[in-house]
Design an enzyme around this catalytic site. Sequence first.
Site, PDB file in Angstrom:
ATOM      1  N   GLY A   1     -16.939  26.845  10.143  1.00 48.18           N
ATOM      2  CA  GLY A   1     -16.383  27.489   8.957  1.00 48.18           C
ATOM      3  C   GLY A   1     -15.414  26.543   8.259  1.00 48.18           C
TER       4      GLY A   1
ATOM      5  CG  ASP B   1     -13.972  17.833   8.428  1.00 50.67           C
ATOM      6  OD1 ASP B   1     -13.770  17.680   7.208  1.00 50.67           O
ATOM      7  OD2 ASP B   1     -13.082  17.735   9.290  1.00 50.67           O
TER       8      ASP B   1
ATOM      9  CD  GLU C   1       0.181  -1.128   3.201  1.00 47.32           C
ATOM     10  OE1 GLU C   1       0.317  -1.160   4.423  1.00 47.32           O
ATOM     11  OE2 GLU C   1       0.453  -2.106   2.474  1.00 47.32           O
TER      12      GLU C   1
END
Length: 538
Positions: free
Chosen positions: A240, A243, A186
């Site tokens: 703000g 997420d 990976e």
Amino acid sequence: MAMDPKAVKSDLVLILDFGSQYTHLITRRIRSLSVFSLCISGTSPLSAITELNPRVVILSGGPHSVHTPDSPSFPAGFTEWAQSNGVVVLGICYGLQLIVQRLGGEVQVGEKQEYGKMEIHVERASVQGLFGSKRVGDRQAVWMSHGDEVARLPDGFEVVARSQQGAVAAIENRDKRLYGLQYHPEVTHSPEGMETLRYFLFEVCGVAAGWKMENVMDEEIKVIKSTAGIEDHVICALSGGVDSTVAATLVHKAIGDRLHCIFVDNGLLRYKERERVMETFEKDLHLPVTCVDAADRFLSKLKGVVDPEMKRKIIGKEFISIFDDFAQELEHKVGKKPVYLVQGTLYPDVIESCPPPGSGRTHSHTIKSHHNVGGLPKDMKLKLIEPLKLLFKDEVRQLGKILDVPEPFLKRHPFPGPGLAVRVLGDVTEGNALDILRQVDEIFIQSIKDAGLYDSIWQAFAVFLPVRSVGVQGDQRTHSHVVALRAVTSQDGMTADWYYFEHKFLDDVARKICNSVRGVNRIVQDITSKPPSTIEWE
């Protein structure tokens, strides 16, 4: 409350985490192939594994040795269950050694330990094997990280690749569908690792790729609708940041104006932040937001406070009390208590709060000591809606794009919950530190945007130092403030390198700041990586 993994139109690849530093990465890499991947602790009971009904299980690497008496392992009955249900198992590094040892082979302390980049060659290749897309003798560079090595394989297994030094690099038992890699496919240091993973998942395991952000959005909306009945009111604190904004936009799409958002101006925001953010919320996203101007409340409590952790605690506590007031006012207005709270918790936060076995970390769910509304008052009794809790940051940005959140907003650098309080070293209320910092920060960020560098930098900001220095401006000696500029590159904020600006860029920025911000006569640049320093200054 989050999407049910069973509702995903993709086979699940489940990672059992034994503490590898790359566990997040393998989960993300598999998702980048449009395959749904989740991660749970390696010592989870068999019932937790079977309940998720995975198509493939990957046993991660880890820092342990299978020789130590308390080394973590998969539960009893795991390989028998996998076999009788047609589940394919792949062990990586420590995961490979676990398979060998638990099935009757032998692992010993390696004579030659292998760490870092090594070359391996394929010894056997078959369509149903790990290297079916390669020919015998093919070589590739891979990232090794192990001290123990396989001395004897269990019955039915064969070696399909070896390292230059002759150590076992990959094994398989095709009849039982058990596979193992002694290296990390990976990581980018294994250039052909993704090709191996892709071949393994699609050709060997026959996995279906159906993990698409559109499906995730539809599924989440369904879940939110069924969770927040037809009359429940939901509240959300907007910071703000990306997420909380994407989470609120998703919930708003599901339940409309039963969502009530609050944006708190704590007096510690950046230059014109409140106006800019509120405009996006109202004009672009049409979110129902109440803006609370609480600058005086926060700054009066912060007067004289110098310790950064103390500042965080004061800010967290004040946020909670404002939030509590908001919930009570809402109750008066709509005649019923709000039932749910939306939080923008992400998947790394969830994984971090359930650390792998043997890591020495306990199951703490603190996430961050100031996470918007940190510790909610016990008597608020709000249930959580966390629509992003199975997503990584880059996936949240993808989702935001589908939800029409403006691109510049999605690409914003992260901004800390306590705002400029952790960027003014010392008392934030002293003199005009906050004003000076806002102006300097604005010039710095705008210059970065003008130079086309904003998207290459993970976070950039200015810091107000509690230092005065002698300078000469307009033939006069001055005794003014020093500000520091910091810009870093990072994948996830866990580690970071400082960004290398051209000298001309730094020269122009320093000139601009000194010529247009009164009270500043010296600019320094922070060139420390994390570790040893943090990203913020505090």
